[in-house]
Design a protein around this motif. Structure first.
Motif, PDB file in Angstrom:
ATOM      1  N   PRO A 142       0.770  -1.246  -0.058  1.00 29.70           N
ATOM      2  CA  PRO A 142       0.055  -0.086  -0.071  1.00 29.70           C
ATOM      3  C   PRO A 142       0.842   1.284   0.063  1.00 29.70           C
ATOM      4  N   THR A 143       0.376   2.290  -0.766  1.00 26.01           N
ATOM      5  CA  THR A 143       1.333   3.613  -0.942  1.00 26.01           C
ATOM      6  C   THR A 143       1.222   4.236   0.464  1.00 26.01           C
ATOM      7  N   ALA A 144       0.239   3.936   1.200  1.00 24.32           N
ATOM      8  CA  ALA A 144       0.192   4.627   2.708  1.00 24.32           C
ATOM      9  C   ALA A 144       1.421   4.058   3.479  1.00 24.32           C
ATOM     10  N   GLU A 145       1.689   2.889   3.393  1.00 27.01           N
ATOM     11  CA  GLU A 145       2.698   2.223   4.119  1.00 27.01           C
ATOM     12  C   GLU A 145       4.251   2.889   3.558  1.00 27.01           C
ATOM     13  N   GLN A 146       4.355   2.888   2.581  1.00 28.01           N
ATOM     14  CA  GLN A 146       5.288   3.453   1.568  1.00 28.01           C
ATOM     15  C   GLN A 146       5.785   4.901   2.186  1.00 28.01           C
ATOM     16  N   PHE A 147       4.596   5.747   1.990  1.00 28.47           N
ATOM     17  CA  PHE A 147       4.936   7.176   2.040  1.00 28.47           C
ATOM     18  C   PHE A 147       4.755   7.391   3.407  1.00 28.47           C
ATOM     19  N   GLY A 148       4.036   6.916   4.178  1.00 31.21           N
ATOM     20  CA  GLY A 148       3.864   6.807   5.800  1.00 31.21           C
ATOM     21  C   GLY A 148       5.221   6.630   6.475  1.00 31.21           C
ATOM     22  N   VAL A 149       6.251   5.757   5.981  1.00 31.04           N
ATOM     23  CA  VAL A 149       7.426   5.528   6.756  1.00 31.04           C
ATOM     24  C   VAL A 149       8.459   6.720   6.160  1.00 31.04           C
ATOM     25  N   MET A 150       8.410   7.309   5.107  1.00 35.19           N
ATOM     26  CA  MET A 150       9.077   8.215   4.489  1.00 35.19           C
ATOM     27  C   MET A 150       8.952   9.683   5.580  1.00 35.19           C
ATOM     28  N   ALA A 151       7.692   9.595   5.652  1.00 34.34           N
ATOM     29  CA  ALA A 151       7.200  10.793   6.561  1.00 34.34           C
ATOM     30  C   ALA A 151       7.721  10.705   7.794  1.00 34.34           C
ATOM     31  N   ASP A 152       7.746   9.535   8.450  1.00 30.49           N
ATOM     32  CA  ASP A 152       8.356   9.202   9.904  1.00 30.49           C
ATOM     33  C   ASP A 152       9.914   9.603   9.728  1.00 30.49           C
ATOM     34  N   LEU A 153      10.237   9.175   8.815  1.00 27.20           N
ATOM     35  CA  LEU A 153      11.890   9.062   8.683  1.00 27.20           C
ATOM     36  C   LEU A 153      12.379  10.516   8.680  1.00 27.20           C
ATOM     37  N   GLN A 154      11.504  11.538   7.768  1.00 27.67           N
ATOM     38  CA  GLN A 154      11.898  12.643   8.160  1.00 27.67           C
ATOM     39  C   GLN A 154      11.318  13.353   9.290  1.00 27.67           C
ATOM     40  N   ARG A 155      10.390  13.304   9.965  1.00 23.17           N
ATOM     41  CA  ARG A 155      10.144  13.710  11.234  1.00 23.17           C
ATOM     42  C   ARG A 155      11.173  13.519  12.122  1.00 23.17           C
ATOM     43  N   GLU A 156      11.680  12.052  12.101  1.00 21.27           N
ATOM     44  CA  GLU A 156      12.682  11.792  13.081  1.00 21.27           C
ATOM     45  C   GLU A 156      14.015  12.222  12.890  1.00 21.27           C
ATOM     46  N   GLY A 157      14.215  13.042  11.702  1.00 24.80           N
ATOM     47  CA  GLY A 157      15.538  13.577  11.522  1.00 24.80           C
ATOM     48  C   GLY A 157      16.496  12.635  10.732  1.00 24.80           C
ATOM     49  N   LYS A 158      16.182  11.749  10.331  1.00 21.99           N
ATOM     50  CA  LYS A 158      17.019  10.784   9.445  1.00 21.99           C
ATOM     51  C   LYS A 158      17.152  11.325   7.832  1.00 21.99           C
ATOM     52  N   GLN A 167      -0.099  14.179   0.358  1.00 24.43           N
ATOM     53  CA  GLN A 167      -0.751  14.172   1.609  1.00 24.43           C
ATOM     54  C   GLN A 167       0.068  13.552   2.807  1.00 24.43           C
ATOM     55  N   TYR A 168       1.352  13.307   2.435  1.00 20.89           N
ATOM     56  CA  TYR A 168       1.801  12.540   3.783  1.00 20.89           C
ATOM     57  C   TYR A 168       3.233  13.522   3.962  1.00 20.89           C
ATOM     58  N   PHE A 169       3.724  14.154   2.921  1.00 18.91           N
ATOM     59  CA  PHE A 169       5.088  14.750   2.996  1.00 18.91           C
ATOM     60  C   PHE A 169       5.124  15.751   2.139  1.00 18.91           C
ATOM     61  N   THR A 170       5.936  16.859   2.045  1.00 15.31           N
ATOM     62  CA  THR A 170       6.461  17.785   0.994  1.00 15.31           C
ATOM     63  C   THR A 170       7.343  17.090  -0.080  1.00 15.31           C
ATOM     64  N   VAL A 171       6.810  16.897  -1.166  1.00 17.95           N
ATOM     65  CA  VAL A 171       7.614  16.339  -2.336  1.00 17.95           C
ATOM     66  C   VAL A 171       8.506  17.280  -2.878  1.00 17.95           C
TER      67      VAL A 171
END
Length: 283
Positions: free
Chosen positions: A137-153, A172-176
């Protein structure tokens, strides 16, 4: 003027870079697999890119795999001020020239951690999803990307080989910050994506920027233009890209210092309206 003549581009969440970068895919073995035939030549072209003013380098965990990132770190770390390295994950490698999309959240997170380790940094400048995995699911892929950005990775996030609808979904998940699609003189299938990126001020990074097929044959349009301008065909192709959109960020790749220097000289080449129209017609 050199590379400065290409101007600059502002990448969201990342900052300003010169509008001609370097693609580090070809500093690996045949089939983008294993070590390069001449490791010192690979390091030399990387050093030369930075020495000639390149401040954006594109790589991926799958180039080698791991080889390209490792060579960049061995050659350039500690990195010069202002140098930005974009990397990607989301494609597993099963052999030379074999690429398998893999977008499970735990895999993408693992690959980001490994890229951080190989590149010797605490935060990746730009992390792009190498391919959207249709099995996840794209929600899983985009969601973890947003998480990694929030975590400062990672600082900035991007996508590769996507449609306008997929970019809008990711937004809808992060700034592209960037989109890396195949685009060149004769392959304009991503024209609508380029238009969207230009409107939304998203960096568009064309891969295979120098592949113009039969148009480069003796007597072809690109060959004719190159001879008239006393330029190489690669310089013509890159100059056309630079004039196509202010959000265009070409990253021609090579394992040769001479070819690198030739490519970067495209920044000084200005195409008149008649020439641009002739090249536009190739698409």
């Amino acid at each position: 003027m050199g590379i400065d003549a290409a101007g600059t581009i502002d990448i969201k969440d990342l900052g300003t870079v010169r509008r001609l970068g370097y693609g580090a895919m070809r500093i690996t073995g045949a089939g983008i697999w294993g070590e390069p035939a001449d490791p010192e030549a690979a390091r030399a072209v990387v050093r030369s890119a930075v020495d000639q003013g390149v401040d954006f380098i594109d790589t991926a965990d799958s180039y080698g795999p791991e080889v390209s990132e490792r060579i960049l770190a061995e050659t350039l770390h500690p990195y010069p001020d202002g140098l930005r390295i974009g990397t990607k994950a989301g494609q597993a490698r099963t052999g030379p020239d074999q690429w398998v999309p893999l977008g499970r959240a735990e895999y993408l997170r693992q690959q980001v951690e490994l890229s951080l380790r190989r590149l010797g940094v605490e935060t990746l400048d730009l992390f792009q999803l190498h391919r959207i995995d249709a099995k996840v699911p794209t929600a899983e892929q985009f969601g973890v990307m947003a998480d990694l950005q929030r975590e400062g990775k990672v600082r900035a996030l991007g996508l590769s080989e996507v449609s306008v609808a997929q970019v809008q979904d990711a937004e809808q998940y992060f700034t592209v910050a960037s989109v890396q699609n195949r685009y060149n003189l004769t392959d304009r299938r991503s024209e609508d994506v380029l238009s969207y990126c230009t409107e939304q001020q998203i960096a568009f990074i064309p891969w295979a920027p120098l592949d113009a097929g039969r148009a480069t044959e003796p007597g072809g349009t690109v060959d004719t233009v190159a001879q008239r301008l006393d330029a190489s065909q690669h310089q013509v192709a890159l100059a056309w890209l630079l004039q196509r959109s202010p959000m265009m960020l070409p990253i021609p790749g090579t394992a040769s210092v001479a070819h690198l220097t030739e490519n970067l000289a495209a920044a000084d080449l200005v195409l008149d309206a008649e020439t641009v129209a002739a090249l536009d017609a190739l698409g």
